[in-house]
Enzyme design. Structure first.
Site, PDB file in Angstrom:
ATOM      1  N   LYS A  66      38.787  46.707  33.848  1.00 12.10           N
ATOM      2  CA  LYS A  66      39.993  46.353  33.091  1.00 12.10           C
ATOM      3  C   LYS A  66      40.946  45.485  33.923  1.00 12.10           C
ATOM      4  CE  LYS A  66      42.794  49.750  32.085  1.00 12.10           C
ATOM      5  NZ  LYS A  66      41.802  50.609  32.714  1.00 12.10           N
ATOM      6  N   THR A  68      40.200  43.776  36.644  1.00  6.79           N
ATOM      7  CA  THR A  68      39.493  42.523  36.929  1.00  6.79           C
ATOM      8  C   THR A  68      39.598  41.570  35.749  1.00  6.79           C
ATOM      9  OG1 THR A  68      37.945  43.762  38.312  1.00  6.79           O
ATOM     10  CG2 THR A  68      37.271  41.565  37.637  1.00  6.79           C
ATOM     11  N   ARG A  89      50.035  47.393  37.431  1.00  2.00           N
ATOM     12  CA  ARG A  89      50.616  48.546  38.119  1.00  2.00           C
ATOM     13  C   ARG A  89      50.231  48.522  39.597  1.00  2.00           C
ATOM     14  NH1 ARG A  89      47.814  53.218  35.385  1.00  2.00           N
ATOM     15  NH2 ARG A  89      46.185  51.627  35.272  1.00  2.00           N
ATOM     16  N   LYS A 100      38.203  56.605  43.004  1.00  2.00           N
ATOM     17  CA  LYS A 100      38.303  55.366  42.241  1.00  2.00           C
ATOM     18  C   LYS A 100      38.370  54.116  43.119  1.00  2.00           C
ATOM     19  CE  LYS A 100      41.011  53.393  38.409  1.00  2.00           C
ATOM     20  NZ  LYS A 100      41.497  52.168  39.031  1.00  2.00           N
ATOM     21  N   ALA A 268      47.576  56.942  33.471  1.00  2.00           N
ATOM     22  CA  ALA A 268      47.567  57.078  32.006  1.00  2.00           C
ATOM     23  C   ALA A 268      46.981  58.396  31.540  1.00  2.00           C
ATOM     24  CB  ALA A 268      46.796  55.924  31.381  1.00  2.00           C
ATOM     25  N   PHE A 296      43.227  53.442  32.015  1.00  7.20           N
ATOM     26  CA  PHE A 296      42.079  54.128  31.422  1.00  7.20           C
ATOM     27  C   PHE A 296      41.724  53.562  30.043  1.00  7.20           C
ATOM     28  CE2 PHE A 296      43.511  57.518  34.487  1.00  7.20           C
ATOM     29  CZ  PHE A 296      42.448  57.359  35.338  1.00  7.20           C
ATOM     30  N   PHE A 376      27.452  42.082  33.788  1.00  9.19           N
ATOM     31  CA  PHE A 376      26.750  42.411  35.024  1.00  9.19           C
ATOM     32  C   PHE A 376      25.426  41.651  35.038  1.00  9.19           C
ATOM     33  CE2 PHE A 376      29.884  45.601  35.148  1.00  9.19           C
ATOM     34  CZ  PHE A 376      29.872  46.249  36.374  1.00  9.19           C
ATOM     35  N   TRP A 404      34.238  37.973  37.163  1.00 12.48           N
ATOM     36  CA  TRP A 404      33.959  38.607  38.449  1.00 12.48           C
ATOM     37  C   TRP A 404      33.237  37.622  39.382  1.00 12.48           C
ATOM     38  CZ3 TRP A 404      29.916  39.712  41.668  1.00 12.48           C
ATOM     39  CH2 TRP A 404      30.152  40.678  42.657  1.00 12.48           C
TER      40      TRP A 404
END
Length: 549
Positions: A66, A68, A89, A100, A268, A296, A376, A404
């Site tokens: 998210k 990224t 954030r 994480k 969140a 999230f 991916f 990415w």
């Protein structure tokens, strides 16, 4: 494969004054923190920029991306000629050293300086922790020196906080060792990102509003049940002084030199999960497109972004992006993490029920949606086509993104779709009205967003809510604290479960922040570390940080 940390450490940062100039800011408008960071000295209070929310499916260990995607989309908007800025954030030290990892994006869609942002940054979290714990110390001190406010020591509700995962501090006893050490009572610690001070900083319009809200914090009750506020023990001024500079949004940059405002960091799953209103308003006054994220999955972050942040700040988002990966959808479809590399179209289709639920929920707020498929290398063409087909019936486009690997150039298709969606006037509406009773608001979120069949309050929950309504807090929105891994309260129920029972074990009043927290299931407000935390892999070699992800 080059690691995110190596990519960040090999990047060349532009001087922060140059990044500020891209937003039309002069040297007098910023307070530099070294070469690559700054505070906005005079943040604008709003503007006409279009607000774009990035949210996601329910998170899995397979990854969604998210943050990224937020960074890649913002870079992409500038690629296609738009004046754009991202609003993110600040990462918490707890996840950085836990499971994480960091929260500065990945690959070639990152913000810099990566190590600073993920660790101490500009000290905002330390200031929030200190302000919170100052109030806790002043409460205990007030009780010790005569207790003029009449606080019942057994009804003190203000716990302490720490920006670290530490399960041993969840429940503690303070004041041991005799009268000189204060009143003996049971208490505990929450993680800083769950602090009401964090929520207040992120929801305050300006510094005056911040100080006023700090004074409204409920620290406990008297014997007759009446509430005691922070202002009654004279704490709000000193707390505001500790937060004076922390209240200013932080300016940094992406790998491509796109301006990013990073400010505040509530989780969140246990808080409201959005960056600060002050940073968002400043961005709307400085750019044509403002891309922000909510933590999230959309059942938590997006719902709170809409029902708490947008409601309180008067914001109307122009479009939303729901991020998904083929890998994560396969996990929601029942595939084990070890088997994600193998093509499995049937599992993608089964897991896409989770994506469809989130898209339906976001559309229910009147916000146009696009799905971003964060690609991916192992994703097959058949799997990618299956994702697009699953959301096509909802009138939603799925856009393949490669930010990415390619930075902003890999997300220009997403940027163009966002621009198209944002051209129409916003039809945004909150889920429930202010006047709805507090329990009905909890049930509305549980049934409409989670698809719960039954909502079960623990003993005393409805009585507390009724008392708060009688005291004038009935118009507050609800902040649901729930596992991020499932629509239900059971983190193992992946996909899109329906008809389950949702237990509400506790409710907490955050009068300064302006919401009521409803804790579901076994969600913790102080996480613990895993068997092998990320901290075991982090170190310093020749002065350079290693192992940070």
């Amino acid at each position: 494969m080059t690691s995110d940390l190596a990519i960040a450490q090999n990047a060349t940062m532009r001087p922060i004054g140059e990044i500020a100039a891209r937003l039309g800011l002069s040297d007098d408008d910023i307070i530099p923190y070294g070469r690559g960071k700054a505070k906005l000295a005079h943040p604008p209070a709003g503007g006409n920029g279009k607000l774009i929310l990035v949210t996601a499916i329910s998170p899995t260990p397979a990854g969604e991306g998210k943050t990224t995607t937020t960074i890649g989309l913002t870079d992409a908007l500038r690629h296609v000629g738009q004046n754009a800025v991202a609003c993110l954030r600040e990462p918490s030290l707890g996840p950085c050293f836990g499971v994480k990892g960091g929260a500065t994006g990945g690959g070639y869609a990152q913000v810099l300086p990566m190590e600073d942002i993920n660790l101490h940054f500009t000290g905002d979290f330390h200031a929030i922790t200190s302000a919170h714990n100052l109030l806790a110390a002043m409460v205990d001190n007030h009780i010790h020196w005569g207790n003029e406010a009449g606080i019942d020591p057994g009804r003190v509700t203000w716990r302490r906080v720490l920006d670290m995962n530490d399960r041993a501090l969840r429940d503690i006893v303070v004041g041991l060792g005799g009268r000189a050490n204060g009143q003996t009572r049971q208490s505990g610690f929450d993680i800083t990102v769950a602090s009401e001070v964090m929520a207040i900083l992120c929801l305050a319009r300006d510094k005056d509003d911040l100080q006023q809200r700090l004074g409204e914090i409920i620290v406990g009750q008297r014997a007759d049940g009446s509430m005691v506020r922070a202002a009654e023990i004279g704490a709000q001024g000193a707390m505001a002084a500790l937060l004076n500079e922390a209240a200013l949004p932080n300016l940094v940059q992406t790998l491509e030199g796109t301006p990013v405002l990073i400010h505040g960091g509530p989780f969140a799953n246990i808080a409201h999960g959005c960056n600060s209103v002050m940073a968002t308003n400043a961005a709307l006054g400085l750019a044509d497109y403002v891309v922000t994220e909510a933590g999230f999955g959309a059942d938590l972050g997006a719902e709170k972004f809409f029902d708490i942040k947008c409601r309180k700040a008067g914001l109307a988002p122009s479009a939303a992006v729901v991020v998904a990966t083929v890998r994560a959808l396969k996990m929601h479809g029942g595939v084990a993490r070890a088997d994600l590399q193998t093509e499995n179209v049937d599992a993608v289709v089964a897991g896409a029920a989770n994506l469809v639920r989130h898209v339906e929920n976001v559309k229910g707020f009147g916000v146009p949606v696009v799905v971003a498929i964060n690609r991916f290398t192992a994703d097959s063409e058949a799997e990618l086509a299956a994702v697009a087909e699953c959301v096509e019936g909802l009138g939603v486009k799925a856009v393949l993104c490669e930010h990415w690997a390619k930075g902003g150039a890999g997300a220009t298709g997403l940027a163009e779709e966002v621009i198209r969606l944002a051209e129409a006037p916003s039809g945004f509406e909150v889920l429930y009205p202010d006047r709805m009773p507090l329990w009905d608001k909890i049930e509305t979120v549980a049934r409409s967003i989670y698809r719960a069949g039954e909502v079960i309050p623990a003993a005393g929950v409805r009585e507390k809510l009724a008392q708060w309504e009688a005291a004038g807090f009935g118009a507050l929105p609800i902040c649901m604290a729930k596992t991020q891994s499932s629509f239900s309260a059971d983190p193992k129920r992946l996909g899109a479960p329906t008809g389950f029972a949702l237990p509400i074990r506790e409710v907490r009043l955050s009068a300064g922040a302006g919401f009521v927290v409803a804790l579901t299931g076994e969600v913790m407000t102080m996480p613990g570390l895993p068997r092998h935390p990320a901290a075991e892999r982090i170190g310093v070699v020749d002065g350079a940080i290693t192992g940070l992800s």
